[in-house]
Scaffold this motif. Structure first.
Motif, mmCIF file in Angstrom:
data_model
loop_
_atom_site.group_PDB
_atom_site.id
_atom_site.type_symbol
_atom_site.label_atom_id
_atom_site.label_comp_id
_atom_site.label_asym_id
_atom_site.label_seq_id
_atom_site.Cartn_x
_atom_site.Cartn_y
_atom_site.Cartn_z
ATOM 1 N N UNK A 1 0.853 -1.199 0.000
ATOM 2 C CA UNK A 1 0.000 0.000 0.000
ATOM 3 C C UNK A 1 0.878 1.234 0.000
ATOM 4 N N UNK A 2 1.693 1.347 -0.998
ATOM 5 C CA UNK A 2 2.614 2.475 -1.028
ATOM 6 C C UNK A 2 2.293 3.454 -2.151
ATOM 7 N N UNK A 3 1.397 3.097 -3.077
ATOM 8 C CA UNK A 3 1.197 3.979 -4.210
ATOM 9 C C UNK A 3 0.321 5.165 -3.859
ATOM 10 N N UNK A 4 0.420 6.214 -4.707
ATOM 11 C CA UNK A 4 -0.237 7.474 -4.412
ATOM 12 C C UNK A 4 -1.746 7.392 -4.387
ATOM 13 N N UNK A 5 -2.345 6.551 -5.260
ATOM 14 C CA UNK A 5 -3.804 6.448 -5.303
ATOM 15 C C UNK A 5 -4.365 5.928 -3.980
ATOM 16 N N UNK A 6 -3.710 4.925 -3.414
ATOM 17 C CA UNK A 6 -4.192 4.369 -2.160
ATOM 18 C C UNK A 6 -4.008 5.353 -1.008
ATOM 19 N N UNK A 7 -2.891 6.084 -1.022
ATOM 20 C CA UNK A 7 -2.677 7.109 0.002
ATOM 21 C C UNK A 7 -3.735 8.205 -0.098
ATOM 22 N N UNK A 8 -4.122 8.562 -1.333
ATOM 23 C CA UNK A 8 -5.148 9.581 -1.535
ATOM 24 C C UNK A 8 -6.498 9.091 -1.005
ATOM 25 N N UNK A 200 0.633 -4.568 22.296
ATOM 26 C CA UNK A 200 0.126 -5.942 22.241
ATOM 27 C C UNK A 200 -0.104 -6.438 20.818
ATOM 28 N N UNK A 201 -0.302 -5.512 19.869
ATOM 29 C CA UNK A 201 -0.629 -5.896 18.500
ATOM 30 C C UNK A 201 0.336 -5.314 17.492
ATOM 31 N N UNK A 202 -0.191 -4.935 16.338
ATOM 32 C CA UNK A 202 0.643 -4.440 15.238
ATOM 33 C C UNK A 202 -0.001 -3.216 14.608
ATOM 34 N N UNK A 203 0.811 -2.213 14.246
ATOM 35 C CA UNK A 203 0.347 -0.991 13.591
ATOM 36 C C UNK A 203 0.952 -0.933 12.186
ATOM 37 N N UNK A 204 0.154 -0.559 11.197
ATOM 38 C CA UNK A 204 0.657 -0.399 9.833
ATOM 39 C C UNK A 204 1.159 1.039 9.669
ATOM 40 N N UNK A 205 2.448 1.237 9.965
ATOM 41 C CA UNK A 205 3.014 2.588 10.032
ATOM 42 C C UNK A 205 3.011 3.301 8.681
ATOM 43 N N UNK A 206 3.131 2.555 7.587
ATOM 44 C CA UNK A 206 3.206 3.188 6.269
ATOM 45 C C UNK A 206 1.878 3.831 5.857
ATOM 46 N N UNK A 207 0.794 3.460 6.521
ATOM 47 C CA UNK A 207 -0.515 4.041 6.203
ATOM 48 C C UNK A 207 -0.814 5.284 7.018
ATOM 49 N N UNK A 208 -0.024 5.498 8.057
ATOM 50 C CA UNK A 208 -0.381 6.540 9.030
ATOM 51 C C UNK A 208 -0.243 7.981 8.529
#
Length: 251
Positions: A1-8, A200-208
């Motif tokens: 999930x690194x492309x610009x469309x998904x970030x937008x 306790x879990x996991x965070x998706x840092x690249x989406x933040x």
């Protein structure tokens, strides 16, 4: 999930969700949390990532509400002291608990509070503090602890419960109740939940980054509109959001 469309997509979903949440006093999870799951995150990762992003909603709303001096600091500390332990308890247990039945029950309850507000025509339209006694604070604190448990465990719409509890039990109008919810729940309760889930879990840092920008801007804009529109607009928005959140949780 690194492309610009998904970030937008993330940015736009976060902005819209948090504008409505900041205006109505809760409900950012109505759009943002399901969107994270739809885009591919497992439930636990989506919950933790959403919690971290929701802290920015509190920051944006705080920046706007502090200019209005809407908060009593002693009452704010009371809300934190009674709610935060519940948040930590809820966040610590949710990752191991099947959530289908809990979501159904929460959905029915959320719809119930929206209908309760709708049929109580004058509820929350005027500021008339009540239950500021020892017994009143004990009952009010227990209510906030329960709301904190829900906030830490089931992310969708639990800020709405805090808003209505402050209106119903303590006699706040909707504008003041929303201010407390956004600043204290958005910033501190969600912050505690985010830290607990992050450990306790996991965070998706690249989406933040996109989520944080959308939450910060949405929190500020929604808080601004709630201040200038007044209680009747907030009350109606609160009722609509609670119905939508409840239906989303059920279906």
């Amino acid at each position: 999930m690194e492309n610009g469309a998904e970030q937008l997509i993330l940015l736009l979903v976060s902005l819209v969700a948090n504008v409505f949440s900041a205006f109505a006093g809760g409900g950012a999870g109505l759009l943002q949390f399901p969107a994270l799951i739809f885009l591919g995150l497992p439930f636990g990762v989506a919950l933790a990532t959403h919690k971290v992003a929701s802290v920015a909603l509190g920051v944006g709303a705080t920046l706007r509400h502090l200019r209005e001096k809407s908060l009593e600091w002693k009452f704010s500390l009371f809300i934190l002291a009674t709610g935060l332990p519940g948040v930590i308890v809820g966040a610590a247990f949710i990752l191991d608990v099947p959530d289908a039945l809990a979501r159904l029950a929460l959905g029915v309850l959320t719809i119930g509070i929206g209908l309760y507000s709708f049929f109580n025509r004058q509820l929350g339209l005027t500021h008339a503090p009540i239950h500021r006694t020892r017994h009143g604070y004990v009952v009010g604190g227990l209510g906030l602890f329960v709301v904190g448990v829900l906030n830490g465990s089931l992310t969708s719409g639990t800020g709405l419960f805090c808003t209505l509890w402050l209106v119903r039990w303590f006699g706040l109008d909707y504008r003041r109740a929303v201010a407390y919810t956004l600043v204290l729940v958005g910033l501190f309760w969600n912050g505690a939940g985010a830290v607990t889930l992050g450990i306790l879990g996991e965070i998706r840092w690249s989406w933040l980054p996109a989520l944080l920008v959308g939450s910060l801007a949405g929190g500020y804009l929604g808080a601004h509109w709630s201040i200038i529109k007044g209680n009747l607009w907030i009350k109606r928005s609160f009722e609509i959001i609670t119905l939508l959140v409840g239906l989303k949780l059920i279906f």
